[in-house]
Design a protein around this motif. Structure first.
Motif, PDB file in Angstrom:
ATOM      1  N   ILE A 226      -4.832 -42.434 -66.103  1.00 39.21           N
ATOM      2  CA  ILE A 226      -5.241 -41.573 -67.206  1.00 39.21           C
ATOM      3  C   ILE A 226      -4.081 -40.687 -67.644  1.00 39.21           C
ATOM      4  O   ILE A 226      -3.493 -39.968 -66.830  1.00 39.21           O
ATOM      5  CB  ILE A 226      -6.449 -40.703 -66.799  1.00 39.21           C
ATOM      6  CG1 ILE A 226      -7.632 -41.596 -66.423  1.00 39.21           C
ATOM      7  CG2 ILE A 226      -6.837 -39.750 -67.916  1.00 39.21           C
ATOM      8  CD1 ILE A 226      -8.773 -40.873 -65.758  1.00 39.21           C
ATOM      9  N   ALA A 227      -3.747 -40.746 -68.931  1.00 40.33           N
ATOM     10  CA  ALA A 227      -2.651 -39.943 -69.470  1.00 40.33           C
ATOM     11  C   ALA A 227      -2.777 -39.929 -70.989  1.00 40.33           C
ATOM     12  O   ALA A 227      -3.733 -40.475 -71.552  1.00 40.33           O
ATOM     13  CB  ALA A 227      -1.299 -40.509 -69.037  1.00 40.33           C
ATOM     14  N   SER A 228      -1.830 -39.311 -71.652  1.00 39.64           N
ATOM     15  CA  SER A 228      -1.826 -39.343 -73.116  1.00 39.64           C
ATOM     16  C   SER A 228      -1.494 -40.756 -73.577  1.00 39.64           C
ATOM     17  O   SER A 228      -0.834 -41.521 -72.864  1.00 39.64           O
ATOM     18  CB  SER A 228      -0.790 -38.362 -73.668  1.00 39.64           C
ATOM     19  OG  SER A 228       0.525 -38.791 -73.336  1.00 39.64           O
ATOM     20  N   SER A 229      -1.945 -41.106 -74.764  1.00 38.86           N
ATOM     21  CA  SER A 229      -1.694 -42.449 -75.292  1.00 38.86           C
ATOM     22  C   SER A 229      -0.207 -42.729 -75.427  1.00 38.86           C
ATOM     23  O   SER A 229       0.268 -43.839 -75.164  1.00 38.86           O
ATOM     24  CB  SER A 229      -2.389 -42.616 -76.651  1.00 38.86           C
ATOM     25  OG  SER A 229      -3.781 -42.561 -76.508  1.00 38.86           O
ATOM     26  N   GLY A 230       0.551 -41.705 -75.837  1.00 42.57           N
ATOM     27  CA  GLY A 230       1.990 -41.879 -75.992  1.00 42.57           C
ATOM     28  C   GLY A 230       2.681 -42.152 -74.678  1.00 42.57           C
ATOM     29  O   GLY A 230       3.563 -43.017 -74.581  1.00 42.57           O
ATOM     30  N   LYS A 231       2.291 -41.427 -73.637  1.00 41.39           N
ATOM     31  CA  LYS A 231       2.901 -41.621 -72.318  1.00 41.39           C
ATOM     32  C   LYS A 231       2.547 -42.997 -71.764  1.00 41.39           C
ATOM     33  O   LYS A 231       3.402 -43.683 -71.196  1.00 41.39           O
ATOM     34  CB  LYS A 231       2.423 -40.533 -71.359  1.00 41.39           C
ATOM     35  CG  LYS A 231       3.094 -40.589 -69.998  1.00 41.39           C
ATOM     36  CD  LYS A 231       2.709 -39.403 -69.133  1.00 41.39           C
ATOM     37  CE  LYS A 231       3.427 -39.444 -67.798  1.00 41.39           C
ATOM     38  NZ  LYS A 231       3.067 -38.277 -66.941  1.00 41.39           N
ATOM     39  N   LEU A 232       1.308 -43.428 -71.930  1.00 42.02           N
ATOM     40  CA  LEU A 232       0.895 -44.750 -71.448  1.00 42.02           C
ATOM     41  C   LEU A 232       1.647 -45.855 -72.179  1.00 42.02           C
ATOM     42  O   LEU A 232       2.020 -46.860 -71.579  1.00 42.02           O
ATOM     43  CB  LEU A 232      -0.615 -44.920 -71.639  1.00 42.02           C
ATOM     44  CG  LEU A 232      -1.496 -44.035 -70.748  1.00 42.02           C
ATOM     45  CD1 LEU A 232      -2.955 -44.120 -71.190  1.00 42.02           C
ATOM     46  CD2 LEU A 232      -1.370 -44.426 -69.277  1.00 42.02           C
ATOM     47  N   THR A 233       1.876 -45.645 -73.474  1.00 37.74           N
ATOM     48  CA  THR A 233       2.628 -46.628 -74.259  1.00 37.74           C
ATOM     49  C   THR A 233       4.037 -46.805 -73.699  1.00 37.74           C
ATOM     50  O   THR A 233       4.519 -47.929 -73.528  1.00 37.74           O
ATOM     51  CB  THR A 233       2.703 -46.188 -75.734  1.00 37.74           C
ATOM     52  OG1 THR A 233       1.383 -46.142 -76.275  1.00 37.74           O
ATOM     53  CG2 THR A 233       3.545 -47.147 -76.562  1.00 37.74           C
TER      54      THR A 233
ATOM     55  N   ILE B 292      -6.766 -50.208 -65.811  1.00 35.14           N
ATOM     56  CA  ILE B 292      -6.971 -49.840 -67.208  1.00 35.14           C
ATOM     57  C   ILE B 292      -6.185 -48.578 -67.528  1.00 35.14           C
ATOM     58  O   ILE B 292      -6.393 -47.531 -66.916  1.00 35.14           O
ATOM     59  CB  ILE B 292      -8.467 -49.596 -67.496  1.00 35.14           C
ATOM     60  CG1 ILE B 292      -9.282 -50.812 -67.066  1.00 35.14           C
ATOM     61  CG2 ILE B 292      -8.686 -49.296 -68.971  1.00 35.14           C
ATOM     62  CD1 ILE B 292     -10.766 -50.530 -66.936  1.00 35.14           C
ATOM     63  N   ALA B 293      -5.264 -48.678 -68.470  1.00 33.88           N
ATOM     64  CA  ALA B 293      -4.526 -47.514 -68.952  1.00 33.88           C
ATOM     65  C   ALA B 293      -5.428 -46.795 -69.954  1.00 33.88           C
ATOM     66  O   ALA B 293      -5.729 -47.334 -71.020  1.00 33.88           O
ATOM     67  CB  ALA B 293      -3.222 -47.956 -69.611  1.00 33.88           C
ATOM     68  N   THR B 294      -5.858 -45.598 -69.605  1.00 32.12           N
ATOM     69  CA  THR B 294      -6.919 -44.924 -70.355  1.00 32.12           C
ATOM     70  C   THR B 294      -6.461 -43.608 -70.960  1.00 32.12           C
ATOM     71  O   THR B 294      -5.978 -42.721 -70.241  1.00 32.12           O
ATOM     72  CB  THR B 294      -8.122 -44.648 -69.420  1.00 32.12           C
ATOM     73  OG1 THR B 294      -8.517 -45.860 -68.791  1.00 32.12           O
ATOM     74  CG2 THR B 294      -9.281 -44.068 -70.190  1.00 32.12           C
TER      75      THR B 294
END
Length: 255
Positions: free
Chosen positions: A60-67, A31-33
């Motif tokens: 777990i990371a910032s939404s932008g980085k996970l994107t 899960i990218a959270t």
């Protein structure tokens, strides 16, 4: 004869181990959270896993980085973001099955572990405050909300030199906990977590000072067939049980 038997046993052992690995992988999802969901996600995953025997791993990371990572092919199964913008970008790029669905609304707080400081917008201008932590507004929705709040209070330009940016809410929290920043902006879900609940003081930032933090999730495409384990977790996020857990962590679920 003995050598032949040993070879046979090794082959059988290899096949058995491979089968076990496949079964294990099948029952484990990634899960990218978004960082604000770190503590709530652990509770959600523990409850889900206890009911389904499906293990959950987190990135777990910032939404932008996970994107960016998902677009580059990172092997994630579900993306639980801190806004709708980034999940929408994933859908538009063809990496998710459906459009983003909102699972919760986040809340922003000002938090400090310095006993001499009482969190408030007025305190941010205090001479004792040398550094104010917030997440990078370019990649972290809570960082953008913090900047918006400062701008609406007409404090941003006055305080700009004090601002220190974490890559995500998680790193921002570390700045505050370590004392690298005397005060900062974080998610209500963080200060509600049992791990930090008794640490420092915080105040809720008025909702009118920033745009609603609509947090959405998407089921990531991986191969031609839907990962049923990932789908089960994605659907679980929207159940009454999961929504009650999110409420306990300070999220709103019915705006």
């Amino acid at each position: 004869m003995l050598l032949r038997c040993l070879k046979f046993l090794l082959v059988v052992l290899f096949i058995f181990c491979s089968a076990c690995a496949k079964r294990s992988n099948k029952n484990t999802i990634t899960i990218a959270t978004a960082a604000n969901m770190q503590f709530a996600m652990q509770e959600l995953a523990d409850r889900f896993s206890s009911q389904t025997d499906i293990a959950c791993e987190f990135v777990i990371a910032s939404s932008g980085k996970l994107t960016a990572q998902i677009k580059e092919g990172a092997p994630y199964d579900v993306f639980v973001a801190a806004n709708t913008k980034y999940p929408q970008a994933i859908y538009d790029a063809g990496f998710s099955y459906d459009i983003p669905k909102i699972y919760a609304y986040g809340k922003l707080v000002i938090w400090s572990l310095d006993e001499k400081l009482q969190p408030s917008f007025e305190t941010l201008s205090n001479l004792q405050v040398k550094h104010i932590a917030l997440a990078n507004p370019k990649t972290a929705p809570y960082g953008l909300a913090a900047v918006n709040a400062l701008q609406r209070k007409e404090l941003y330009e006055h305080l700009e030199e004090k601002l220190v940016y974490g890559e995500s809410i998680s790193q921002t929290n570390q700045f505050i906990i370590s004392g690298a920043a005397e005060i900062g902006f974080t998610a209500l879900s963080v200060v509600k977590a049992s791990e930090v609940r008794t640490k420092g003081n915080w105040i809720l930032v008025d909702d009118s000072l920033y745009s609603p933090i609509e947090q959405a999730a998407v089921l990531i495409k991986r191969g031609e067939q839907v990962n049923e384990a990932a789908k089960a977790f994605y659907e679980y996020i929207f159940t009454e049980e999961a929504q009650e857990i999110l409420l306990e962590f300070g999220y709103s679920v019915n705006e």
